[in-house]
Design a protein around this motif. Structure first.
Motif, short mmCIF file in Angstrom:
data_model
loop_
_atom_site.label_atom_id
_atom_site.label_comp_id
_atom_site.label_asym_id
_atom_site.label_seq_id
_atom_site.Cartn_x
_atom_site.Cartn_y
_atom_site.Cartn_z
N LYS A 43 0.81 -1.22 0.00
CA LYS A 43 0.00 0.00 0.00
C LYS A 43 0.84 1.27 0.00
O LYS A 43 0.50 2.24 -0.65
CB LYS A 43 -0.88 -0.04 1.25
CG LYS A 43 -2.00 0.95 1.28
CD LYS A 43 -2.79 0.74 2.58
CE LYS A 43 -3.75 1.85 2.84
NZ LYS A 43 -4.91 1.84 2.00
N GLN A 44 1.94 1.27 0.73
CA GLN A 44 2.74 2.49 0.83
C GLN A 44 3.78 2.60 -0.27
O GLN A 44 4.62 3.50 -0.25
CB GLN A 44 3.43 2.57 2.19
CG GLN A 44 2.51 2.32 3.38
CD GLN A 44 1.26 3.16 3.38
OE1 GLN A 44 1.22 4.22 2.75
NE2 GLN A 44 0.22 2.69 4.03
N LYS A 77 -3.97 1.57 -4.73
CA LYS A 77 -4.54 1.30 -3.41
C LYS A 77 -5.97 0.78 -3.54
O LYS A 77 -6.90 1.39 -3.03
CB LYS A 77 -4.51 2.57 -2.57
CG LYS A 77 -3.12 2.96 -2.12
CD LYS A 77 -3.16 4.22 -1.30
CE LYS A 77 -1.83 4.47 -0.64
NZ LYS A 77 -1.85 5.65 0.20
N ARG A 88 -10.97 1.99 -6.79
CA ARG A 88 -10.81 3.40 -7.14
C ARG A 88 -11.21 3.69 -8.58
O ARG A 88 -11.40 4.84 -8.95
CB ARG A 88 -9.36 3.83 -6.93
CG ARG A 88 -9.03 3.84 -5.46
CD ARG A 88 -7.67 4.37 -5.16
NE ARG A 88 -7.50 4.36 -3.72
CZ ARG A 88 -6.96 5.35 -3.02
NH1 ARG A 88 -6.50 6.40 -3.62
NH2 ARG A 88 -6.88 5.27 -1.71
N TRP A 131 -15.48 6.00 -6.62
CA TRP A 131 -14.87 5.85 -5.31
C TRP A 131 -14.74 7.18 -4.62
O TRP A 131 -14.23 8.15 -5.19
CB TRP A 131 -13.49 5.22 -5.46
CG TRP A 131 -12.84 4.89 -4.16
CD1 TRP A 131 -13.06 3.79 -3.39
CD2 TRP A 131 -11.84 5.67 -3.48
NE1 TRP A 131 -12.27 3.83 -2.28
CE2 TRP A 131 -11.52 4.97 -2.30
CE3 TRP A 131 -11.21 6.86 -3.74
CZ2 TRP A 131 -10.59 5.43 -1.38
CZ3 TRP A 131 -10.28 7.34 -2.82
CH2 TRP A 131 -9.97 6.62 -1.67
N PRO A 161 -13.48 8.65 -0.67
CA PRO A 161 -12.94 8.20 0.62
C PRO A 161 -14.06 8.08 1.64
O PRO A 161 -14.88 8.99 1.76
CB PRO A 161 -11.97 9.33 1.01
CG PRO A 161 -11.72 10.09 -0.22
CD PRO A 161 -12.87 9.90 -1.12
N PRO A 162 -14.15 6.95 2.33
CA PRO A 162 -15.23 6.79 3.31
C PRO A 162 -15.21 7.92 4.33
O PRO A 162 -14.17 8.37 4.77
CB PRO A 162 -14.90 5.44 3.95
CG PRO A 162 -14.09 4.72 2.94
CD PRO A 162 -13.32 5.76 2.21
N ALA A 177 -13.54 7.64 7.94
CA ALA A 177 -12.09 7.77 8.11
C ALA A 177 -11.68 9.22 8.27
O ALA A 177 -10.60 9.51 8.74
CB ALA A 177 -11.39 7.17 6.90
N LYS A 178 -12.55 10.13 7.88
CA LYS A 178 -12.18 11.55 7.95
C LYS A 178 -12.38 12.13 9.34
O LYS A 178 -11.77 13.14 9.67
CB LYS A 178 -13.03 12.34 6.95
CG LYS A 178 -12.74 11.99 5.52
CD LYS A 178 -12.95 13.21 4.65
CE LYS A 178 -12.21 13.03 3.35
NZ LYS A 178 -12.24 14.24 2.55
#
Lengths: 204, 212
Positions: free
Chosen positions: A115-116, A122, A126, A196, A198-199, A202-203
Motif C-alpha cells: 500500500k505504501q 490502493k 478506485r 470511489w 474516501p469513506p 475515516a475523515k
C-alpha cells in the motif's frame, strides 16, 4: 406477484409457479462465467478453487473465459500495479453487461502490504465498481467460494424493473469507466470520483 | 580467489591508466569491494572476465545505491584577537559533500567457482552527471538490471543496447528509489494509519481542510 402461501400450496400439489424475474436471475446466478486472468499469488488460490478439491463447477462458474466479451465476472485476483491498472479497467470496459467484480485479496481491495509503495494501486475499487471484497493474503478458496455465494445472493435479489433495478438496466448509468492515463508522477486521475469516494468515517 | 589488493595491482598493470580503489567494509561480513573509475571501466570488466586466474563470467546481481548530499559540521578552535586579548574561539565549519549515485556489480566465476567480487562505479553527482558506462557488452545478464537502475535511480548507462524504463511506465518522470523522491499524496483514506503513515495522513487532511 403470486401470494407465497398459494404458491407453496400449489407446489405441494405438483404445480410449479415462478416469475420471469426469478427464472432469469436463477439462470444468471448459476452460470457466472469468470474472466480467466490473475495478477499475482491470489490467482493461484483462484485456480485451486476451480480445480477438483474445491470444485467451483458446483456453482456453474467453472468456465473461465479467455475473452472479456464472454465473461460475466471479473475476479481481480492479486496486486494491481499502477502500470497494470489501465489494462484492468479496459478489460472491464470490454465485458458485456451485466457484469460483476470480485476484488480478491488484500492487494486488490486496498493495496495490501504494498500500500505504501510507489507502484501499487490502493485498491481496484478506485476505478471500477466492486461487488464483493474478499480480505486475506491470499484468501483461502473457501473465502472465494463464499464471495461467489454472496454474489449469487446479490444477483438473485436484483429486480428487473423499478427504481431498485441494477446499474446495467438504467440507461443513464455508464457501462464504461474512464481508463486512467499514465502521468508524470502518478496515474491521472488517481481515482474515479464517480466510483470511489474516501469513506466519511475515516475523515472524522 | 586471490586477495583484492593483488587483483587491483594486476588490473592496474594490465589496463594502463586505470586507477582502482579498495572500498573497505568494516562490518562483520567484511565484504570489501573495488571502486573503479568510470573512464576505464569497460576495459577493467573485460580483464576480469577474460583473465585466466579470475574468469568472472557471471554477473549475478547489479544494483544501485543513492548517496545524498551531506553536510557535516566540524567545530574548530581558532585563535582570535577579541578586545585586544588573544582568545581561542570555537568556530563551526560546514563541510558540504556532494552526493552521488552508485552502481554495484556482484561477479562470480562459474568456471573457477569463486566469488563474489564486488565492483562499484560512482557518478559525478546526482543531478546532471549521472552517466556511467554500461557493462552489458561484457556481461549480457546486466541488461535488465541496468534498466532497472536507470528506472529507479536515474543512472544513464552509456553503451546500453536498450535503455528504457522497465518497471514504471515510459511517461513517468521521477526516480522512486532516490532518497529525495516525493511520492504522490494519496493518503485520503487510511483506515489503520500509524507511525509515518499517520503523519502523512494528518498532513493530507490539513491540506484538504485548508483547501476547502
Amino acid at each position: 406477484m403470486i401470494d407465497p402461501e398459494l404458491r407453496s400450496e400449489l407446489k405441494k400439489q405438483g404445480v410449479f409457479t415462478t416469475s420471469f424475474e426469478e427464472l432469469y436471475n436463477w439462470g444468471r446466478k448459476n452460470s457466472i462465467w469468470p474472466l480467466g486472468f490473475g495478477l499475482a499469488c491470489c490467482a493461484i488460490e483462484m485456480i485451486a478453487t476451480s480445480m477438483a478439491r474445491w470444485d467451483l463447477a458446483r456453482f456453474g462458474a467453472e468456465v473461465f473465459r479467455p475473452s472479456p466479451r464472454q465473461a460475466d465476472l471479473m475476479i481481480v485476483a492479486g496486486t494491481v500495479t499502477k502500470k497494470m491498472a489501465p489494462q484492468v479497467v479496459r478489460l472491464y470496459n470490454q465485458m458485456p453487461e451485466p457484469k460483476y467484480v470480485i476484488a480478491m485479496g488484500a492487494c486488490a481491495i486496498s493495496g495490501g502490504p504494498f500500500k505504501q509503495g510507489y507502484n501499487v494501486l490502493k485498491g481496484i475499487d478506485r476505478y471500477i465498481p466492486v461487488d464483493v471484497h474478499i480480505p486475506g493474503c491470499p484468501p483461502r478458496p473457501e473465502a472465494l467460494l463464499h464471495a461467489f455465494m454472496t454474489l449469487q445472493q446479490k444477483i438473485d435479489g436484483q429486480a428487473l424493473t423499478g427504481p431498485e433495478r441494477p446499474r446495467h438496466l438504467v440507461s443513464e448509468m455508464p457501462s464504461e469507466f474512464p481508463v486512467p492515463q499514465f502521468g508524470e508522477h502518478d496515474l491521472e486521475p488517481p481515482s474515479n470520483p464517480a466510483v470511489w469516494r474516501p469513506p466519511l468515517a475515516a475523515k472524522a | 580467489m586471490e586477495p583484492l589488493e593483488q587483483i587491483i595491482a594486476r588490473v592496474e598493470k594490465a589496463v594502463p591508466g586505470v586507477r582502482l580503489e579498495l572500498v573497505v567494509n568494516n562490518s562483520p561480513s567484511g565484504q570489501h569491494s573495488i571502486l573503479i573509475d568510470v573512464a576505464g571501466a569497460l576495459e577493467v570488466a573485460k580483464f576480469l572476465r577474460d583473465d585466466a586466474l579470475l574468469r568472472f563470467d557471471y554477473a549475478s546481481n547489479v544494483t544501485g545505491v543513492d548517496w545524498p548530499d551531506t553536510v557535516s559540521k566540524k567545530i574548530v578552535k581558532v585563535k582570535q584577537v577579541v578586545e585586544g586579548v588573544e582568545k581561542e574561539v570555537d568556530q563551526t565549519i560546514e563541510e558540504k559533500k556532494p552526493g552521488y549515485l552508485e552502481a554495484v556489480y556482484h561477479l562470480y566465476s562459474m568456471e573457477l567457482k569463486h566469488g563474489p567480487l564486488i565492483l562499484r562505479m560512482r557518478t559525478g553527482n546526482r543531478a546532471e552527471q549521472v552517466q556511467l558506462p554500461s557493462l552489458t557488452p561484457v556481461w549480457r545478464g546486466c541488461e535488465f538490471q541496468e534498466r532497472e537502475i536507470f528506472d529507479l535511480y536515474g543512472i544513464q548507462f552509456e553503451g546500453h543496447p536498450d535503455l528504457r524504463r522497465i518497471l514504471m511506465w515510459d511517461e513517468f518522470k521521477d526516480f522512486p528509489m532516490r532518497k529525495d523522491y516525493v511520492e504522490p499524496d494519496d493518503y485520503e483514506y487510511e483506515p489503520t494509519a500509524h507511525d509515518e503513515v499517520l503523519e502523512k495522513t494528518k498532513r493530507h487532511r490539513a491540506q484538504e481542510a485548508s483547501a476547502t
